[in-house]
Design an enzyme around this catalytic site. Structure first.
Site, PDB file in Angstrom:
ATOM      1  N   TYR A  37       0.855  -1.185   0.000  1.00  0.00           N
ATOM      2  CA  TYR A  37       0.000   0.000   0.000  1.00  0.00           C
ATOM      3  C   TYR A  37       0.892   1.236   0.000  1.00  0.00           C
ATOM      4  O   TYR A  37       1.886   1.292   0.726  1.00  0.00           O
ATOM      5  CB  TYR A  37      -0.885   0.025   1.247  1.00  0.00           C
TER       6      TYR A  37
ATOM      7  N   GLU B 104      -3.005   7.712  -4.383  1.00  0.00           N
ATOM      8  CA  GLU B 104      -3.025   6.426  -3.672  1.00  0.00           C
ATOM      9  C   GLU B 104      -2.836   5.284  -4.653  1.00  0.00           C
ATOM     10  O   GLU B 104      -3.517   5.220  -5.674  1.00  0.00           O
ATOM     11  CB  GLU B 104      -4.366   6.253  -2.943  1.00  0.00           C
TER      12      GLU B 104
END
Ligand code: GDP
Ligand code: MN
Length: 392
Positions: A109, A197
Protein backbone atom coordinates in the site's frame (compact mmCIF):
# COMPACT_ATOMS: atom_id res chain seq x y z
CA UNK A 1 -11.40 16.78 -9.00
CA UNK A 2 -11.27 13.02 -8.70
CA UNK A 3 -9.65 11.25 -11.60
CA UNK A 4 -10.61 7.87 -12.94
CA UNK A 5 -8.11 5.06 -12.57
CA UNK A 6 -7.21 5.15 -16.28
CA UNK A 7 -6.58 8.90 -16.12
CA UNK A 8 -4.44 8.57 -13.01
CA UNK A 9 -2.45 5.75 -14.59
CA UNK A 10 -1.77 7.88 -17.67
CA UNK A 11 -0.20 10.49 -15.42
CA UNK A 12 1.90 7.87 -13.60
CA UNK A 13 3.07 6.46 -16.93
CA UNK A 14 4.24 9.90 -18.03
CA UNK A 15 6.48 10.01 -14.95
CA UNK A 16 8.06 6.69 -15.81
CA UNK A 17 6.10 4.61 -13.31
CA UNK A 18 5.23 1.10 -14.43
CA UNK A 19 1.50 0.46 -14.90
CA UNK A 20 -0.13 -2.55 -16.58
CA UNK A 21 -0.61 -2.21 -20.31
CA UNK A 22 -4.24 -1.38 -21.02
CA UNK A 23 -6.89 0.68 -22.73
CA UNK A 24 -10.19 2.27 -21.74
CA UNK A 25 -13.37 1.50 -23.67
CA UNK A 26 -16.89 2.88 -23.62
CA UNK A 27 -18.58 0.12 -25.63
CA UNK A 28 -18.42 -3.65 -25.16
CA UNK A 29 -17.99 -4.05 -28.93
CA UNK A 30 -14.44 -2.77 -28.53
CA UNK A 31 -13.56 -5.33 -25.84
CA UNK A 32 -12.44 -8.25 -28.10
CA UNK A 33 -10.25 -5.96 -30.20
CA UNK A 34 -8.56 -4.48 -27.12
CA UNK A 35 -8.09 -7.94 -25.64
CA UNK A 36 -6.23 -9.03 -28.82
CA UNK A 37 -4.23 -5.79 -28.93
CA UNK A 38 -2.96 -6.37 -25.39
CA UNK A 39 -1.98 -9.81 -26.49
CA UNK A 40 -1.90 -11.56 -23.11
CA UNK A 41 -3.41 -14.88 -22.17
CA UNK A 42 -5.50 -13.25 -19.50
CA UNK A 43 -6.86 -9.74 -19.00
CA UNK A 44 -8.60 -7.85 -16.20
CA UNK A 45 -11.69 -5.77 -16.88
CA UNK A 46 -11.97 -2.96 -14.38
CA UNK A 47 -15.07 -0.81 -13.82
CA UNK A 48 -14.15 2.87 -13.98
CA UNK A 49 -16.10 4.65 -11.28
CA UNK A 50 -15.01 7.44 -8.97
CA UNK A 51 -15.07 5.23 -5.87
CA UNK A 52 -12.98 2.45 -4.42
CA UNK A 53 -13.83 -1.03 -3.19
CA UNK A 54 -14.54 -2.28 -6.70
CA UNK A 55 -12.81 -5.61 -6.19
CA UNK A 56 -15.18 -6.60 -3.39
CA UNK A 57 -18.19 -5.24 -5.26
CA UNK A 58 -17.60 -7.28 -8.44
CA UNK A 59 -16.11 -4.45 -10.46
CA UNK A 60 -12.87 -6.31 -11.25
CA UNK A 61 -13.26 -9.33 -13.54
CA UNK A 62 -10.73 -11.66 -15.14
CA UNK A 63 -11.27 -12.82 -18.73
CA UNK A 64 -9.34 -15.30 -20.86
CA UNK A 65 -10.68 -14.93 -24.40
CA UNK A 66 -11.81 -12.05 -26.63
CA UNK A 67 -15.40 -13.28 -26.61
CA UNK A 68 -15.41 -13.64 -22.85
CA UNK A 69 -14.12 -10.05 -22.68
CA UNK A 70 -17.13 -8.96 -24.72
CA UNK A 71 -19.64 -10.92 -22.65
CA UNK A 72 -18.33 -9.63 -19.34
CA UNK A 73 -17.96 -6.08 -20.65
CA UNK A 74 -21.53 -5.97 -21.93
CA UNK A 75 -22.76 -7.25 -18.58
CA UNK A 76 -20.82 -4.54 -16.74
CA UNK A 77 -21.68 -1.59 -19.00
CA UNK A 78 -24.69 0.42 -17.91
CA UNK A 79 -25.00 -1.55 -14.69
CA UNK A 80 -24.65 0.08 -11.33
CA UNK A 81 -21.72 -0.91 -9.15
CA UNK A 82 -22.34 -0.81 -5.42
CA UNK A 83 -19.28 -0.65 -3.20
CA UNK A 84 -18.80 0.46 0.40
CA UNK A 85 -17.88 3.89 -0.98
CA UNK A 86 -20.77 4.47 -3.40
CA UNK A 87 -23.79 4.26 -1.12
CA UNK A 88 -26.72 1.97 -1.94
CA UNK A 89 -27.53 3.63 -5.25
CA UNK A 90 -24.15 2.64 -6.62
CA UNK A 91 -22.31 4.26 -9.51
CA UNK A 92 -23.17 3.68 -13.15
CA UNK A 93 -20.40 2.03 -15.16
CA UNK A 94 -19.74 4.06 -18.29
CA UNK A 95 -16.11 3.18 -18.92
CA UNK A 96 -14.12 0.00 -18.54
CA UNK A 97 -10.39 -0.37 -18.38
CA UNK A 98 -9.05 -3.55 -19.96
CA UNK A 99 -5.57 -4.45 -18.81
CA UNK A 100 -3.10 -7.27 -18.98
CA UNK A 101 -3.49 -9.47 -15.90
CA UNK A 102 -0.38 -9.09 -13.80
CA UNK A 103 1.00 -11.96 -11.80
CA UNK A 104 1.34 -10.77 -8.21
CA UNK A 105 3.95 -11.81 -5.68
CA UNK A 106 3.12 -9.21 -3.03
CA UNK A 107 0.66 -6.35 -2.62
CA UNK A 108 1.88 -3.14 -0.95
CA UNK A 109 0.00 0.00 0.00
CA UNK A 110 1.33 3.45 -0.84
CA UNK A 111 -0.28 6.86 -0.63
CA UNK A 112 0.64 10.50 -0.37
CA UNK A 113 -1.88 12.94 0.99
CA UNK A 114 -1.99 16.14 3.01
CA UNK A 115 -1.84 15.90 6.78
CA UNK A 116 -3.86 18.93 7.77
CA UNK A 117 -2.73 19.00 11.38
CA UNK A 118 0.95 18.88 10.35
CA UNK A 119 0.27 21.08 7.32
CA UNK A 120 2.54 18.85 5.28
CA UNK A 121 2.24 16.08 2.73
CA UNK A 122 2.51 12.69 4.36
CA UNK A 123 3.56 9.39 2.86
CA UNK A 124 1.56 6.42 4.10
CA UNK A 125 2.75 2.95 3.27
CA UNK A 126 2.36 -0.65 4.33
CA UNK A 127 3.41 -4.10 3.21
CA UNK A 128 -0.16 -5.19 3.90
CA UNK A 129 -1.65 -3.68 0.73
CA UNK A 130 -4.71 -4.84 -1.16
CA UNK A 131 -8.38 -4.92 -0.46
CA UNK A 132 -8.11 -5.31 3.32
CA UNK A 133 -6.21 -2.09 4.00
CA UNK A 134 -9.09 -0.51 5.94
CA UNK A 135 -9.27 -3.52 8.28
CA UNK A 136 -5.50 -3.48 8.77
CA UNK A 137 -5.62 0.19 9.69
CA UNK A 138 -8.05 -0.73 12.46
CA UNK A 139 -6.62 -4.06 13.57
CA UNK A 140 -2.87 -3.54 13.26
CA UNK A 141 -2.15 0.16 12.80
CA UNK A 142 1.52 -0.47 13.64
CA UNK A 143 1.85 -2.06 10.19
CA UNK A 144 1.14 1.29 8.59
CA UNK A 145 4.05 3.68 8.30
CA UNK A 146 3.56 7.43 8.12
CA UNK A 147 6.32 9.80 7.09
CA UNK A 148 5.71 13.57 6.82
CA UNK A 149 7.41 15.06 3.77
CA UNK A 150 9.05 18.42 3.22
CA UNK A 151 7.13 19.94 0.32
CA UNK A 152 10.05 22.10 -0.81
CA UNK A 153 12.91 19.67 -0.37
CA UNK A 154 11.16 16.44 -1.25
CA UNK A 155 11.99 13.16 0.46
CA UNK A 156 15.25 13.27 2.40
CA UNK A 157 17.63 10.34 1.86
CA UNK A 158 17.41 9.43 5.57
CA UNK A 159 13.64 9.21 5.21
CA UNK A 160 13.98 6.85 2.25
CA UNK A 161 16.28 4.62 4.32
CA UNK A 162 13.92 4.78 7.30
CA UNK A 163 10.88 3.87 5.20
CA UNK A 164 12.55 0.92 3.47
CA UNK A 165 13.99 -0.44 6.69
CA UNK A 166 10.71 -0.10 8.59
CA UNK A 167 8.84 -1.78 5.76
CA UNK A 168 11.45 -4.51 5.47
CA UNK A 169 10.36 -4.82 1.87
CA UNK A 170 11.41 -7.88 -0.03
CA UNK A 171 12.63 -5.89 -3.02
CA UNK A 172 16.18 -5.95 -4.28
CA UNK A 173 17.76 -3.62 -5.00
CA UNK A 174 15.84 -1.36 -2.61
CA UNK A 175 16.71 1.59 -4.87
CA UNK A 176 13.88 0.36 -7.14
CA UNK A 177 11.48 1.22 -4.35
CA UNK A 178 13.11 4.50 -3.34
CA UNK A 179 13.22 5.68 -6.98
CA UNK A 180 9.53 5.01 -7.18
CA UNK A 181 8.87 7.03 -4.02
CA UNK A 182 10.77 9.98 -5.47
CA UNK A 183 8.79 9.79 -8.72
CA UNK A 184 5.50 9.57 -6.85
CA UNK A 185 6.31 12.62 -4.78
CA UNK A 186 7.08 14.43 -8.02
CA UNK A 187 3.67 13.42 -9.41
CA UNK A 188 2.01 14.59 -6.22
CA UNK A 189 3.61 18.04 -6.16
CA UNK A 190 3.70 18.85 -9.87
CA UNK A 191 0.05 17.93 -10.37
CA UNK A 192 -1.26 19.65 -7.23
CA UNK A 193 -2.71 16.43 -5.90
CA UNK A 194 -4.58 16.28 -2.64
CA UNK A 195 -4.45 12.49 -2.81
CA UNK A 196 -2.32 10.01 -4.67
CA UNK A 197 -3.02 6.43 -3.67
CA UNK A 198 -1.64 3.24 -5.15
CA UNK A 199 -3.35 0.22 -3.68
CA UNK A 200 -2.06 -2.22 -4.48
CA UNK A 201 1.42 -1.37 -5.55
CA UNK A 202 2.55 -4.84 -6.49
CA UNK A 203 5.79 -6.71 -6.67
CA UNK A 204 5.29 -8.83 -9.77
CA UNK A 205 6.54 -12.38 -10.08
CA UNK A 206 9.40 -11.01 -12.17
CA UNK A 207 10.37 -8.63 -9.34
CA UNK A 208 9.11 -5.38 -10.88
CA UNK A 209 7.14 -2.74 -9.00
CA UNK A 210 3.88 -2.02 -10.77
CA UNK A 211 1.01 0.33 -9.91
CA UNK A 212 -1.94 -2.02 -10.24
CA UNK A 213 -4.46 0.55 -9.11
CA UNK A 214 -4.26 4.35 -8.92
CA UNK A 215 -6.40 7.00 -7.35
CA UNK A 216 -5.67 10.69 -7.80
CA UNK A 217 -7.53 13.72 -6.53
CA UNK A 218 -6.47 17.13 -7.81
CA UNK A 219 -6.95 20.18 -5.61
CA UNK A 220 -9.71 22.13 -7.39
CA UNK A 221 -8.14 25.41 -6.33
CA UNK A 222 -5.11 24.59 -8.47
CA UNK A 223 -6.98 23.51 -11.61
CA UNK A 224 -6.51 26.92 -13.19
CA UNK A 225 -2.84 26.17 -13.65
CA UNK A 226 -3.43 22.78 -15.24
CA UNK A 227 -5.02 23.35 -18.64
CA UNK A 228 -3.85 19.83 -19.50
CA UNK A 229 -6.54 18.40 -17.20
CA UNK A 230 -9.32 20.04 -19.22
CA UNK A 231 -9.41 16.90 -21.41
CA UNK A 232 -10.35 14.83 -18.36
CA UNK A 233 -13.52 16.75 -17.60
CA UNK A 234 -15.47 15.26 -20.53
CA UNK A 235 -15.45 11.92 -18.67
CA UNK A 236 -16.29 13.34 -15.27
CA UNK A 237 -19.94 13.23 -14.37
CA UNK A 238 -20.51 16.94 -13.83
CA UNK A 239 -24.09 18.12 -13.64
CA UNK A 240 -25.17 21.08 -15.74
CA UNK A 241 -24.91 23.20 -12.59
CA UNK A 242 -21.35 22.07 -11.90
CA UNK A 243 -20.32 22.81 -15.48
CA UNK A 244 -21.65 26.37 -15.11
CA UNK A 245 -20.02 26.81 -11.70
CA UNK A 246 -16.66 25.79 -13.11
CA UNK A 247 -17.07 28.25 -15.96
CA UNK A 248 -17.96 31.11 -13.61
CA UNK A 249 -15.42 30.03 -10.99
CA UNK A 250 -17.94 29.96 -8.16
CA UNK A 251 -17.50 27.54 -5.30
CA UNK A 252 -20.45 25.26 -5.75
CA UNK A 253 -21.09 21.74 -4.58
CA UNK A 254 -24.15 19.87 -5.72
CA UNK A 255 -26.06 18.00 -3.01
CA UNK A 256 -29.13 15.78 -3.01
CA UNK A 257 -31.84 18.03 -1.58
CA UNK A 258 -34.42 20.43 -3.03
CA UNK A 259 -33.50 23.80 -1.51
CA UNK A 260 -31.18 25.99 -3.52
CA UNK A 261 -28.86 28.14 -1.39
CA UNK A 262 -27.20 31.38 -2.42
CA UNK A 263 -24.98 32.66 0.34
CA UNK A 264 -21.94 34.89 0.73
CA UNK A 265 -19.07 33.41 2.69
CA UNK A 266 -18.32 29.73 3.26
CA UNK A 267 -19.06 29.90 7.00
CA UNK A 268 -22.48 31.44 6.47
CA UNK A 269 -23.14 28.91 3.70
CA UNK A 270 -22.42 26.05 6.11
CA UNK A 271 -24.58 27.63 8.82
CA UNK A 272 -27.40 28.10 6.30
CA UNK A 273 -27.28 24.45 5.34
CA UNK A 274 -27.38 23.50 9.03
CA UNK A 275 -30.43 25.69 9.57
CA UNK A 276 -32.23 24.16 6.61
CA UNK A 277 -31.52 20.68 7.96
CA UNK A 278 -32.65 21.72 11.45
CA UNK A 279 -35.98 22.73 9.96
CA UNK A 280 -36.38 19.38 8.25
CA UNK A 281 -35.23 20.37 4.75
CA UNK A 282 -32.39 19.22 2.53
CA UNK A 283 -30.09 21.67 0.74
CA UNK A 284 -29.66 21.14 -3.01
CA UNK A 285 -26.25 22.73 -2.98
CA UNK A 286 -23.50 24.59 -1.24
CA UNK A 287 -22.87 27.89 -2.98
CA UNK A 288 -20.62 30.64 -1.75
CA UNK A 289 -20.68 33.70 -3.98
CA UNK A 290 -17.84 35.23 -1.98
CA UNK A 291 -17.67 38.06 0.49
CA UNK A 292 -17.74 40.75 -2.19
CA UNK A 293 -20.16 39.23 -4.69
CA UNK A 294 -20.79 41.35 -7.77
CA UNK A 295 -24.13 41.71 -9.51
CA UNK A 296 -22.86 39.50 -12.29
CA UNK A 297 -21.94 36.75 -9.85
CA UNK A 298 -25.36 36.87 -8.23
CA UNK A 299 -26.99 36.48 -11.65
CA UNK A 300 -24.67 33.58 -12.47
CA UNK A 301 -25.40 31.98 -9.12
CA UNK A 302 -29.15 32.07 -9.83
CA UNK A 303 -28.53 30.57 -13.23
CA UNK A 304 -26.55 27.72 -11.66
CA UNK A 305 -29.13 27.01 -8.95
CA UNK A 306 -32.01 27.06 -11.43
CA UNK A 307 -30.28 24.70 -13.83
CA UNK A 308 -30.83 22.03 -11.15
CA UNK A 309 -34.35 20.74 -11.87
CA UNK A 310 -34.70 19.34 -8.33
CA UNK A 311 -34.68 22.81 -6.78
CA UNK A 312 -38.14 23.55 -5.36
CA UNK A 313 -37.31 26.76 -3.49
CA UNK A 314 -34.37 29.11 -3.10
CA UNK A 315 -32.96 30.73 -0.02
CA UNK A 316 -30.76 33.77 -0.43
CA UNK A 317 -28.89 34.47 2.78
CA UNK A 318 -26.52 37.38 2.54
CA UNK A 319 -24.72 39.37 5.16
CA UNK A 320 -23.93 42.86 3.93
CA UNK A 321 -20.66 43.75 5.54
CA UNK A 322 -18.33 45.29 3.01
CA UNK A 323 -21.16 45.33 0.50
CA UNK A 324 -24.26 47.27 1.39
CA UNK A 325 -27.58 45.40 1.61
CA UNK A 326 -29.40 47.84 -0.69
CA UNK A 327 -26.84 47.20 -3.42
CA UNK A 328 -27.30 43.46 -2.97
CA UNK A 329 -31.09 43.83 -3.00
CA UNK A 330 -31.02 45.67 -6.32
CA UNK A 331 -28.70 42.94 -7.59
CA UNK A 332 -31.19 40.27 -6.58
CA UNK A 333 -34.07 42.17 -8.17
CA UNK A 334 -32.18 42.57 -11.41
CA UNK A 335 -31.11 38.93 -11.36
CA UNK A 336 -34.68 37.75 -10.80
CA UNK A 337 -35.84 39.87 -13.72
CA UNK A 338 -33.08 38.64 -15.98
CA UNK A 339 -33.08 34.96 -15.12
CA UNK A 340 -36.81 34.52 -14.51
CA UNK A 341 -37.34 32.52 -11.34
CA UNK A 342 -40.09 29.93 -11.27
CA UNK A 343 -39.79 28.70 -7.67
CA UNK A 344 -40.43 30.50 -4.36
CA UNK A 345 -37.56 32.80 -3.43
CA UNK A 346 -36.89 33.61 0.21
CA UNK A 347 -34.44 36.40 0.91
CA UNK A 348 -32.78 37.13 4.20
CA UNK A 349 -30.49 40.14 4.31
CA UNK A 350 -28.71 41.53 7.30
CA UNK A 351 -26.13 44.25 7.79
CA UNK A 352 -25.48 47.75 6.48
CA UNK A 353 -28.53 49.57 5.01
CA UNK A 354 -30.79 46.59 5.63
CA UNK A 355 -33.93 48.70 5.93
CA UNK A 356 -33.39 50.33 2.57
CA UNK A 357 -32.84 46.86 1.14
CA UNK A 358 -36.09 45.49 2.59
CA UNK A 359 -37.95 48.45 1.15
CA UNK A 360 -36.49 47.79 -2.29
CA UNK A 361 -37.50 44.13 -2.18
CA UNK A 362 -41.02 44.97 -0.97
CA UNK A 363 -41.53 47.56 -3.65
CA UNK A 364 -40.07 45.53 -6.48
CA UNK A 365 -43.40 43.91 -7.25
CA UNK A 366 -41.58 40.61 -7.65
CA UNK A 367 -42.58 37.48 -5.85
CA UNK A 368 -39.78 37.69 -3.29
CA UNK A 369 -40.47 36.60 0.28
CA UNK A 370 -38.38 38.59 2.74
CA UNK A 371 -37.37 36.93 5.98
CA UNK A 372 -36.33 38.88 9.04
CA UNK A 373 -33.83 36.38 10.41
CA UNK A 374 -32.13 33.12 9.63
CA UNK A 375 -34.55 30.96 11.58
CA UNK A 376 -37.66 32.28 9.88
CA UNK A 377 -35.87 32.16 6.53
CA UNK A 378 -35.04 28.48 6.99
CA UNK A 379 -38.55 27.77 8.19
CA UNK A 380 -40.14 29.54 5.21
CA UNK A 381 -37.92 27.92 2.61
CA UNK A 382 -38.48 24.42 3.96
CA UNK A 383 -42.26 24.92 3.92
CA UNK A 384 -42.11 26.41 0.43
CA UNK A 385 -40.07 23.50 -0.86
CA UNK A 386 -42.45 20.97 0.65
CA UNK A 387 -45.78 22.18 -0.61
CA UNK A 388 -45.54 25.63 -2.03
CA UNK A 389 -47.08 27.03 1.15
CA UNK A 390 -45.30 30.09 2.41
CA UNK A 391 -45.79 31.42 5.89
CA UNK A 392 -45.35 35.18 5.64
P1 GDP B 1 -10.35 -1.62 -5.87
O1 GDP B 1 -10.96 -2.80 -5.18
O2 GDP B 1 -11.40 -0.65 -6.35
O3 GDP B 1 -9.32 -0.95 -5.04
O4 GDP B 1 -9.66 -2.17 -7.21
P2 GDP B 1 -8.15 -2.68 -7.48
O5 GDP B 1 -7.74 -2.18 -8.80
O6 GDP B 1 -7.26 -2.35 -6.35
O7 GDP B 1 -8.31 -4.22 -7.59
C1 GDP B 1 -8.72 -5.02 -6.49
C2 GDP B 1 -7.90 -6.26 -6.37
O8 GDP B 1 -8.01 -7.02 -7.57
C3 GDP B 1 -6.41 -6.00 -6.21
O9 GDP B 1 -6.07 -5.78 -4.86
C4 GDP B 1 -5.82 -7.29 -6.74
O10 GDP B 1 -5.76 -8.25 -5.72
C5 GDP B 1 -6.81 -7.73 -7.78
N1 GDP B 1 -6.29 -7.44 -9.13
C6 GDP B 1 -6.50 -6.33 -9.87
N2 GDP B 1 -5.79 -6.40 -11.04
C7 GDP B 1 -5.12 -7.57 -11.00
C8 GDP B 1 -4.20 -8.23 -11.89
O11 GDP B 1 -3.84 -7.77 -12.95
N3 GDP B 1 -3.74 -9.44 -11.48
C9 GDP B 1 -4.10 -10.02 -10.31
N4 GDP B 1 -3.60 -11.21 -10.00
N5 GDP B 1 -4.95 -9.43 -9.46
C10 GDP B 1 -5.44 -8.23 -9.80
MN1 MN C 1 -7.35 -0.61 -5.11
Amino acid sequence: MKLYEFQAKNILKNYGILVPQGKVISSSDDAPEVFREIGCASCVIKAQILAGGRGKGGGIQFVNTPSEAQTIASRMFGSSLVTHQTGLKGAEIKYLLIEEAVSIKKELYLAITIDRSLQMPVLITSTEGGMEIEEIALRAPENIIREPLDILFGIHPFQLRRITSKLGIPITPSSKFTNLLIKLFDVFVKNDCSLLEINPLVITSSGELCALDAKIEIDDNALYRHPEFEQFTQYQDFSQAEVLARRYRLSYISLDGSIGCLVNGAGLAMATMDMIKLHGGEPANFLDVGGDASLEQIIQAFEIILSDYRVKAILVNIFGGIMKCDVIASGIIQAVKEVGIHVPLIVRLEGTNVNAARKLLNESGLNIIPAKDMKSAADAVVKASNNGYIDR
